[in-house]
Write a protein that holds these residues in place. Structure first.
Motif, PDB file in Angstrom:
ATOM      1  N   THR A 115     -42.875  -1.066 -14.292  1.00 16.49           N
ATOM      2  CA  THR A 115     -42.112   0.077 -13.806  1.00 16.49           C
ATOM      3  C   THR A 115     -41.154   0.535 -14.894  1.00 16.49           C
ATOM      4  O   THR A 115     -40.274  -0.216 -15.306  1.00 16.49           O
ATOM      5  CB  THR A 115     -41.328  -0.292 -12.528  1.00 16.49           C
ATOM      6  OG1 THR A 115     -42.257  -0.622 -11.496  1.00 16.49           O
ATOM      7  CG2 THR A 115     -40.454   0.862 -12.069  1.00 16.49           C
ATOM      8  N   SER A 152     -43.643   1.511  -3.906  1.00 16.29           N
ATOM      9  CA  SER A 152     -44.563   0.737  -4.739  1.00 16.29           C
ATOM     10  C   SER A 152     -45.625   0.056  -3.878  1.00 16.29           C
ATOM     11  O   SER A 152     -45.365  -0.407  -2.770  1.00 16.29           O
ATOM     12  CB  SER A 152     -43.794  -0.315  -5.538  1.00 16.29           C
ATOM     13  OG  SER A 152     -44.679  -1.137  -6.275  1.00 16.29           O
ATOM     14  N   ASP A 160     -44.608  -6.353  -9.553  1.00 12.47           N
ATOM     15  CA  ASP A 160     -43.903  -5.195 -10.121  1.00 12.47           C
ATOM     16  C   ASP A 160     -42.718  -5.687 -10.935  1.00 12.47           C
ATOM     17  O   ASP A 160     -41.799  -6.318 -10.391  1.00 12.47           O
ATOM     18  CB  ASP A 160     -43.413  -4.278  -8.992  1.00 12.47           C
ATOM     19  CG  ASP A 160     -43.098  -2.869  -9.489  1.00 12.47           C
ATOM     20  OD1 ASP A 160     -42.649  -2.734 -10.637  1.00 12.47           O
ATOM     21  OD2 ASP A 160     -43.288  -1.912  -8.711  1.00 12.47           O
TER      22      ASP A 160
END
Length: 568
Positions: free
Chosen positions: A426, A438, A395
């Motif tokens: 993101t 997440s 992420d």
């Protein structure tokens, strides 16, 4: 403080700073050394601290010309500020909240040691399980209502009860706090007792030597249920998308020693414009977002090491990345020199190597062949085929080129291990707040300690901590932290914490990248009350203007008395 950035995140222009770091090398090394000084990380036993505080003089004799005090102008990076002290987590928010709210203790602007604020006295019982605070008589909220022991109790119960309060678990040292946070007991059973208006008693589960250091943090400041009532030196007067205006709180208990009438905080990521405004006298202090080479008065540039670290971590929720053997196989293949290439203070461990803190064996060697063999063995033990590709989701923030570089480096390094690294972008500006929900396995994090102790970092990995984003649990680690909290021997305290950090690193949870730095522009000849310190916290209440004539010709300055412009 400190993070998050931080996320407690500090948005530093790394490439710009690397261009001039050599010029400020002596200043940088000197401020870095302050992190290793004993008085920065001194013992924090409540009883001793209270005795020290009760004997301190009210104020140092500083000759301040009140006629030249005016609105103080600050420029910071653009962000959507959360000004709720119970839920805010970014370092730039901490700076503002420190001005709006105050708790039992505040940070000494020089040493970061706890200074008496709403508490005037602290007594510790013989068994160190009961702490009694005397609350300052006559203290008021900004609306004129009294601040008393009941106000403190209500504020802390409100903090503990807030589901998304990141720092609530720091009060788990109080009897019943963890159980109340989990909804298992009523608030009446929490060990926070207001005996009368001026007496607050905490009943502890175990001795907690660092308690008063924790209480300096904005999360433990005193607030009511209203967002428009404040306990600090300033009140929120106005707010727009790119500006926050604070005004002096006339009901503040120490108002006579707050010298600037207001603080205007403008947000801007325009590096060239910010430096121009500083040179023209429109801004008194820039935090991070400027190119130091364009500052005319180079003595105004403050570059310093701070008690912070940027690292990549595994969220131990998805198989097989919840197993240490898989994580360590990947870590063995990390090309550390490339990953840390643009880092000014390369980090091999989580905690800055402090004086008196035992050596921790960090991460620095790249062993690709060993990593391939480790991955092969881990797959075999888990019943996974040797040639089966494993997916790993990273992420990263859409606005961070640095995180995108990390992704490309790791993708290439881990491909020989049969890893398909996938980027999850993101778009949420508040990247850190998206982590709990997440489904990714890997994240980038930056953290600045919230108090001057290695526990401020290790708390992030403790079981049941509200700050634990990793979902990692380790019984040995938790026990070492517990033992460290119980001892009043600073050497033993540090030894136990170093052992805990070693457990964390050996279990393959984190990949340290760099230790943090602060970059500020502020003319110390014209401004007083601002000091370089290890948390980069500079309480607004101590700031004041000095009588000063610029030595730089043809610079537009603000007239201190009436805010009109004049040419020097």
């Amino acid at each position: 403080m400190r993070s998050v950035k931080n996320f407690k995140n500090s948005a530093f222009p790394y490439k710009l700073m690397s261009m001039f770091i050599n010029k400020f090398k002596k200043i940088f090394l000197a401020t870095a050394f302050t992190l290793a000084l004993g008085n920065v990380f001194a013992d924090g036993e409540p009883e001793k601290n209270a005795e020290t505080q009760s004997k301190e003089s009210a104020k140092k004799n500083i000759d301040i010309n009140e006629e030249i005090q005016r609105e103080f102008h600050i420029t910071v990076s653009a962000m959507n500020f959360n000004l709720n002290p119970h839920t805010a987590a970014y370092s730039m928010e901490a700076q503002i909240l420190d001005g709006l709210y105050e708790g039992l203790y505040s940070y000494d602007p020089r040493t970061l040691e706890p200074k008496n604020a709403l508490a005037t006295e602290c007594k510790l019982s013989r068994d160190k399980l009961r702490v009694t605070y005397k609350i300052r008589e006559g203290a008021k909220f900004s609306d004129g209502q009294p601040i008393n022991a009941f106000s403190v109790r209500n504020a802390w119960l409100m903090l503990i009860a807030t589901p998304n309060a990141p720092y609530a678990s720091f009060l788990d040292c109080v009897k019943g706090a963890r159980e109340f946070r989990a909804g298992k007991i009523p608030e009446s059973e929490v060990g926070i007792q207001a005996r009368d208006n001026t007496t607050l008693v905490l009943h502890l589960n175990a001795p907690t030597a660092h308690l008063n250091k924790i209480l300096c943090h904005h999360a433990f400041a005193i607030k009511t249920g209203s967002d428009n009532v404040f306990s600090g030196a300033f009140v929120l007067k106005e707010r727009t998308d790119n500006m926050i205006l604070l005004e002096k709180n006339q009901n503040y208990w120490d108002a006579e020693n707050v010298h600037i009438p207001s603080v205007r905080i403008n947000t801007s990521d325009e590096i060239a414009d910010n430096a121009w405004d500083f040179n023209m006298g429109k801004v008194d202090w820039i935090a991070s977002v400027f190119n130091s080479k364009t500052i005319l008065n180079q003595d105004s540039v403050r570059l310093a090491a701070i008690f912070g670290t940027e690292y990549i971590f595994f969220k131990c929720q998805n198989s097989p990345w919840d197993k240490a053997e898989f994580r360590n196989a990947l870590i063995s293949a990390v090309p550390w020199s490339r990953l840390r290439k643009n880092s000014l203070i390369k980090a091999t461990t989580l905690i800055y190597p402090l004086n008196g803190y035992p050596k921790v064996e960090g991460l620095s060697d790249t062993e690709t062949e060993d990593a391939i063999e480790m991955m092969r063995e881990a797959k075999k033990a888990a019943g996974i085929g040797e040639n089966e590709k494993l997916k790993l989701k990273f992420d990263i923030s859409a606005t961070s080129t640095r995180q995108q570089d990390f992704y490309e480096i790791l993708k290439e390094a881990w491909a020989p291990l049969g890893i398909e690294l996938e980027a999850k972008i993101t778009n949420d500006y508040r990247y850190v707040e998206s982590i709990p929900s997440s489904d990714a396995d890997l994240f980038v994090y930056s953290w600045i300690g919230d108090f001057a102790d290695p526990l401020a970092f290790l708390e992030l990995f403790k079981e049941n901590s509200t700050l634990n984003q990793t979902k990692w649990q380790n019984e040995k680690f938790n026990e070492l932290l517990k033992e460290a909290s119980l001892t009043n021997d600073n050497e033993e305290h540090n030894k136990l914490l170093a052992n805990a950090e070693q457990v964390l690193i050996d279990d393959g949870v984190i990949m340290p990248v760099q230790h943090s730095i602060s970059l500020n522009a502020l003319n110390g000849n014209a401004i007083g009350g601002w000091y370089t310190n290890a948390l980069d916290i500079h309480p607004y209440k101590y700031l004041y203007f000095k009588e000063y004539k610029s030595a730089i010709p043809n610079v537009v300055l603000l007239d201190n008395k009436n805010n009109t412009k004049k040419i020097n």
